[in-house]
Scaffold this motif. Structure first.
Motif, PDB file in Angstrom:
ATOM      1  N   VAL A 194       0.664  -1.362  -0.003  1.00  0.00           N
ATOM      2  CA  VAL A 194       0.171   0.013   0.109  1.00  0.00           C
ATOM      3  C   VAL A 194       0.815   1.214   0.050  1.00  0.00           C
ATOM      4  O   VAL A 194       0.498   2.294  -0.832  1.00  0.00           O
ATOM      5  N   ALA A 195       2.120   1.436   0.573  1.00  0.00           N
ATOM      6  CA  ALA A 195       3.020   2.366   0.619  1.00  0.00           C
ATOM      7  C   ALA A 195       3.519   2.463  -0.826  1.00  0.00           C
ATOM      8  O   ALA A 195       3.571   3.763  -1.354  1.00  0.00           O
ATOM      9  N   ASN A 196       3.762   1.536  -1.427  1.00  0.00           N
ATOM     10  CA  ASN A 196       4.265   1.670  -2.799  1.00  0.00           C
ATOM     11  C   ASN A 196       3.262   2.196  -3.801  1.00  0.00           C
ATOM     12  O   ASN A 196       3.036   3.041  -4.653  1.00  0.00           O
ATOM     13  N   PHE A 197       1.657   1.781  -3.439  1.00  0.00           N
ATOM     14  CA  PHE A 197       0.634   2.391  -4.267  1.00  0.00           C
ATOM     15  C   PHE A 197       0.579   3.998  -4.043  1.00  0.00           C
ATOM     16  O   PHE A 197       0.305   4.666  -4.824  1.00  0.00           O
ATOM     17  N   GLY A 198       0.733   4.478  -2.744  1.00  0.00           N
ATOM     18  CA  GLY A 198       0.711   5.700  -2.236  1.00  0.00           C
ATOM     19  C   GLY A 198       1.866   6.482  -3.095  1.00  0.00           C
ATOM     20  O   GLY A 198       1.786   7.733  -3.635  1.00  0.00           O
ATOM     21  N   ALA A 199       3.123   5.867  -3.234  1.00  0.00           N
ATOM     22  CA  ALA A 199       4.060   6.336  -3.875  1.00  0.00           C
ATOM     23  C   ALA A 199       3.891   6.674  -5.467  1.00  0.00           C
ATOM     24  O   ALA A 199       4.049   7.312  -6.309  1.00  0.00           O
ATOM     25  N   ALA A 200       3.058   5.576  -5.991  1.00  0.00           N
ATOM     26  CA  ALA A 200       2.804   5.550  -7.509  1.00  0.00           C
ATOM     27  C   ALA A 200       1.806   6.608  -7.773  1.00  0.00           C
ATOM     28  O   ALA A 200       1.951   7.345  -8.516  1.00  0.00           O
ATOM     29  N   ILE A 201       0.834   6.887  -6.808  1.00  0.00           N
ATOM     30  CA  ILE A 201      -0.242   7.869  -7.115  1.00  0.00           C
ATOM     31  C   ILE A 201       0.397   9.383  -6.952  1.00  0.00           C
ATOM     32  O   ILE A 201       0.090  10.162  -7.780  1.00  0.00           O
ATOM     33  N   ALA A 202       1.576   9.426  -6.065  1.00  0.00           N
ATOM     34  CA  ALA A 202       2.188  10.729  -5.932  1.00  0.00           C
ATOM     35  C   ALA A 202       3.077  10.914  -7.315  1.00  0.00           C
ATOM     36  O   ALA A 202       3.095  11.917  -7.759  1.00  0.00           O
TER      37      ALA A 202
END
Length: 407
Positions: free
Chosen positions: A355-363
């Motif tokens: 999920v942290a990687n998902f947040g980074a991808a959204i950024a």
């Protein structure tokens, strides 16, 4: 020598419950070398691509694909840890970063091919390492003094991070960034050496099972990882690009020394705040520290678009490090407690990483869309306000540890 230093320091403090002092010393020696290797070159990679002629849009596409690729890798890493243990994963991770650095060093000759190879090896190494390290540390920490342990771990990392960018910047200025990359590759190889004889802190040959996973207990803390990923990209890649594009346009290769110095001047604030935050966490104030630090971090991001000089960069960096250290330490303490309570340590930490990687991808996607539609400079400035809202998710983790202890 490095191993003996950590052995004596840890033996004197009696920090660790499950692991022997020798094992912890080996882990810390390896991590210190890895942190130094990472930060000799990590802060310069996106700038390196930009100075080589690649556009901001290309760089954000690269990082977007990078973080999206890491999401499924998180599950595979979880299965690997369950089968073989986290220390084996850390060893493999360090070795994988060697070809990552070598690939980046060959970019002037291979072009995009080297960037792709760098991304593949780096994604594998980073994903394996982060989850393995979290599983390892969450297992061997002392529950009663976890805040202090997090403080000392953070101080160690901050000292390494504070020194290495300046060293890397000077080497890049005098000999070229390729030499920095080769040095980093060598250090990653050396960082693997202390782990060859270590034993695993967790039971191996486990299976990953979703049955009985306490979703109601862990869901909010997992969702909060979106904000963590967002902040990682904001304070790292995007802030460096803002400095290069807006504050020091056309600086050329001198920018590496500038970035190194600007990132290193925060070391004193890092060390002081780490110790103070550790005492707050052990003193049952971690919940408030988490919330207030997340808000402070959001405020820092809102100030970033107005930065226009080296002095203001230093000011923002210091405020950012103090806020980030506060939420990172309190957040990790909550994560480790949740991992203990969940009964599914490896699965919980793997999902959190995903999920942290998902947040980074959204950024990355956010800045890509903004820069493509309104230009690089305006796009980055508006992005910082979006990031300010996103990082508030961190303070909404609602860890059960802080519900019990912190009012």
């Amino acid at each position: 020598m490095l191993k003996k230093f950590f052995y004596r320091a840890l033996e004197a403090r009696h920090f660790w419950r499950y692991a022997t002092f020798s094992e912890i010393a080996e882990i810390y020696a390896s991590r210190t070398l890895r942190v130094i290797a990472m930060n000799i070159v990590a802060g310069f990679t996106s700038v390196y691509l930009y100075e080589a002629g690649y556009s901001l849009q290309f760089i954000m596409i690269f990082w977007l694909v990078f973080y999206l690729a890491k999401m499924p890798l998180s599950f595979f890493v979880g299965y690997f840890i369950a089968r073989f243990g986290p220390k084996h994963g850390i060893l493999i991770s360090n070795l994988l970063y060697v070809p990552a650095m070598l690939s980046l060093g060959l970019m002037p000759k291979l072009g995009v091919t080297s960037i792709v190879l760098w991304g593949v090896f780096m994604a594998l190494s980073a994903t394996i390492y982060h989850i393995c390290y979290m599983v390892d540390f969450s297992k061997v920490k002392n529950t009663e003094h976890a805040g202090k342990e997090l403080a000392y771990m953070n101080i160690l990392e901050k000292v390494s991070i504070g020194i290495s960018p300046v060293v890397g910047g000077l080497i890049a200025l005098w000999f070229g960034l390729q030499v920095v990359i080769w040095v980093a590759a060598i250090l990653f190889g050396v960082a693997a050496l202390p782990l060859f004889k270590t034993t695993e802190p967790v039971r191996t040959r486990q299976t990953i099972d979703f049955a009985g996973f306490p979703w109601s207990t862990v869901l909010k803390s997992i969702i909060a990882q979106v904000g963590v990923g967002f902040d990682t990209v904001t304070s790292g890649v995007i802030w460096s690009m803002f400095i290069v594009i807006v504050i020091f346009p056309g600086a050329g290769w001198d920018i590496y020394v500038t970035l190194g110095v600007l990132s290193s001047v925060t070391i004193l604030a890092d060390i002081t705040s780490s110790y103070a935050y550790g005492r707050l966490i052990d003193g049952s104030h971690g919940g408030r520290l988490l919330r207030y630090s997340a808000i402070a971090n959001a405020v820092v991001h809102m100030f970033r678009p107005f930065v226009s000089s080296p002095v203001s960069i230093v000011g923002v960096n210091i405020m950012n490090e103090m806020a980030t250290t506060g939420y990172t330490m309190s957040f990790m303490r909550g994560v480790f407690d949740t991992a203990d309570l969940s009964g599914h340590r490896i699965l919980y930490l793997s999902l959190s990483d995903m999920v942290a990687n998902f947040g980074a991808a959204i950024a990355c996607l956010s800045l890509l869309l903004l820069s493509s539609s309104i230009g690089d400079i305006d796009g980055i400035k508006i992005y910082f306000f979006i990031a300010a809202g996103a990082v508030l998710l961190i303070g909404m983790a609602n860890f059960s540890l802080y519900r019990k202890k912190d009012t």
